[in-house]
Design a protein around this motif. Structure first.
Motif, PDB file in Angstrom:
ATOM      1  N   MET A 107       8.654   5.832   2.815  1.00  0.00           N
ATOM      2  CA  MET A 107       7.835   4.615   2.766  1.00  0.00           C
ATOM      3  C   MET A 107       8.050   3.766   4.017  1.00  0.00           C
ATOM      4  O   MET A 107       7.113   3.180   4.561  1.00  0.00           O
ATOM      5  N   LYS A 156       6.027   5.253   6.769  1.00  0.00           N
ATOM      6  CA  LYS A 156       4.582   4.977   6.669  1.00  0.00           C
ATOM      7  C   LYS A 156       4.271   3.537   7.060  1.00  0.00           C
ATOM      8  O   LYS A 156       3.307   3.267   7.780  1.00  0.00           O
ATOM      9  N   ASN A 157       5.077   2.639   6.552  1.00  0.00           N
ATOM     10  CA  ASN A 157       4.833   1.224   6.843  1.00  0.00           C
ATOM     11  C   ASN A 157       4.998   0.936   8.336  1.00  0.00           C
ATOM     12  O   ASN A 157       4.191   0.239   8.952  1.00  0.00           O
ATOM     13  N   GLN A 176       0.799  -1.235   0.000  1.00  0.00           N
ATOM     14  CA  GLN A 176       0.000   0.000   0.000  1.00  0.00           C
ATOM     15  C   GLN A 176       0.830   1.283   0.000  1.00  0.00           C
ATOM     16  O   GLN A 176       0.319   2.336  -0.314  1.00  0.00           O
ATOM     17  N   PHE A 177       2.122   1.204   0.369  1.00  0.00           N
ATOM     18  CA  PHE A 177       2.913   2.438   0.436  1.00  0.00           C
ATOM     19  C   PHE A 177       3.941   2.467  -0.687  1.00  0.00           C
ATOM     20  O   PHE A 177       4.849   1.636  -0.708  1.00  0.00           O
TER      21      PHE A 177
END
Ligand code: FES
Ligand SMILES: [Fe+2]
Length: 398
Positions: A341, A344-345, A267-268
């Motif tokens: 990323m 975010k993850n 998703q990222f």
């Protein structure tokens, strides 16, 4: 373990019949009794039968990257030291001096060639060999008649590194690590090869957090075994990986249980995505699996990242959870291009783990209720959880 506690049986501590009910059919079974979460004599017993008799995670190899790096750890009071030796291998020792028994190393540090006891300066090399005993035979006499140095080497603990995680078996009585992990290795061979495992890198940043939670360690494991709570506890996760897209995982050898998802998506991403495991089959791209490997580590594997959430039991009602994030290859794990990323993850998973705190702490509180009897299981949704209860019960009573 002293002799008295060696002969102590679980039946001396709590009603064995209560524990055995976990072996009934799931419709009739009750979970482990409250005492298994609240009683300190029980925790002492569990320390031996669960943590010392099995392969228990105590840290990661990547957290001591350089030769001489040393980390101290306490497994329910047992002082331990982990060292990276001169051959670049991880060694684990009981952190106690053979002379008068002081704790040898008192904080994580970088050692220069030797481990020197701060009390009378007995000195050990990185293989644990006692190499110097100053003035042991009187002033300026560094040897003593009848004193056999060989017998006073540090006591090494059986250890093994797998996917960066350091496992130890203090009582030296578990099956070999390779045998113990075989079932999970076999399961995950459909996703990753042995070569793929060598690509796993700890995230340089946004790769670690820990938190102290007011719960028994088992409740964290039990919570991770099931997807049943997804819609209510993890609404965000449930959007990308819905409860109906999950399946149960139950090891036929009883060494792990958990759940898998058919709907994992990367998703990222910005311009590029995280690197993926080279041998992950294209028809399983959206599979991800989450297993509790008994006793104390929860693992999540996806095509582009892996995480380990390992537990440090502190007391009946206190556990430190350590979260470790890994990617495939150093670019995804370390380069600045992927930093955002990674962040975010990491935050995504940190949020999920935070959402679980209320559930695992609240279950602990409930275990002080005299009317709770271990509870009842959903015959459909709770089979992986019951598998863990059975593993605990059988480890205690074998
Ligand atoms: S206790 Fe370590 S040298 Fe004396
Ligand atoms: Fe959860």
């Amino acid at each position: 373990m002293d002799k008295a506690s060696k002969t102590l049986k679980i039946s001396d501590i709590l009603d064995i019949e209560k524990i055995k009910t976990v072996n009934h059919s799931i419709q009739k079974a009750h979970g482990l009794p409250n005492e298994c979460y609240t009683k300190s004599e029980y925790l002492n017993f569990e320390k031996e039968k669960i943590f010392c008799d099995n392969w228990t995670v105590i840290g990661t190899a990547s957290s001591i990257p350089d030769i001489g790096d040393a980390k101290i750890y306490s497994l329910l009071g047992i002082p331990i030291i982990i060292i990276r030796d001169k051959s670049n291998n991880i060694k684990v020792f009981h952190n106690v001096c053979s002379h008068r028994g002081v704790r040898l190393v008192n904080e994580s540090c970088k050692l220069k060639n030797i481990i020197r006891c701060p009390y009378h300066s007995w000195t050990y090399d990185f293989s644990g060999k006692l190499i110097a005993t100053p003035h042991i035979g009187g002033m300026n006499i560094h040897e003593a008649k009848g004193f056999d140095r060989e017998k006073s080497n540090l006591k090494e603990i059986r250890s093994h590194v797998w996917m960066d995680l350091i496992f130890i078996n203090i009582n030296k009585n578990a099956k070999s690590f390779d045998q113990s992990i075989k079932s999970l290795n076999d399961r995950w061979s459909k996703f990753i090869s042995e070569e793929d495992k060598k690509l796993v890198r700890h995230a340089k940043d946004f790769g670690y957090f820990n938190m102290e939670v007011n719960t028994n360690w088992k409740l964290a494991i039990e919570n991770f075994c099931e997807s049943y709570h997804l819609p209510w506890v993890h609404p965000e996760l449930n959007k990308v990986s819905n409860i109906k897209d999950h399946y149960h995982i139950e090891d036929s050898f009883g060494t792990y249980s958990g759940q898998g998802s058919y709907k994992y998506v990367q998703q990222f991403y910005h311009n590029k995505k995280f690197a993926t495991f080279p041998n992950w089959p294209s028809n399983l791209t959206n599979n991800a699996e989450y297993v509790s490997l008994f006793p104390n580590v929860m693992l999540g594997i996806h095509i582009d990242h892996f995480y380990a959430f390992w537990l440090e039991p502190l007391d009946n009602n206190k556990t430190r959870e350590h979260f470790e994030m890994y990617y495939v290859g150093s670019e995804s794990a370390e380069s600045d291009d992927f930093k955002e990323m990674r962040e975010k993850n990491f935050k995504f998973w940190q949020n999920v783990m935070n959402e679980d705190i209320f559930a695992i702490e609240s279950m602990q509180r409930g275990r002080s209720s005299p009317v709770y009897n271990g509870g009842n299981f959903s015959p459909i949704m709770d089979t992986p959880t019951l598998m863990f209860h059975r593993w605990v019960a059988n480890s205690l009573t074998k």
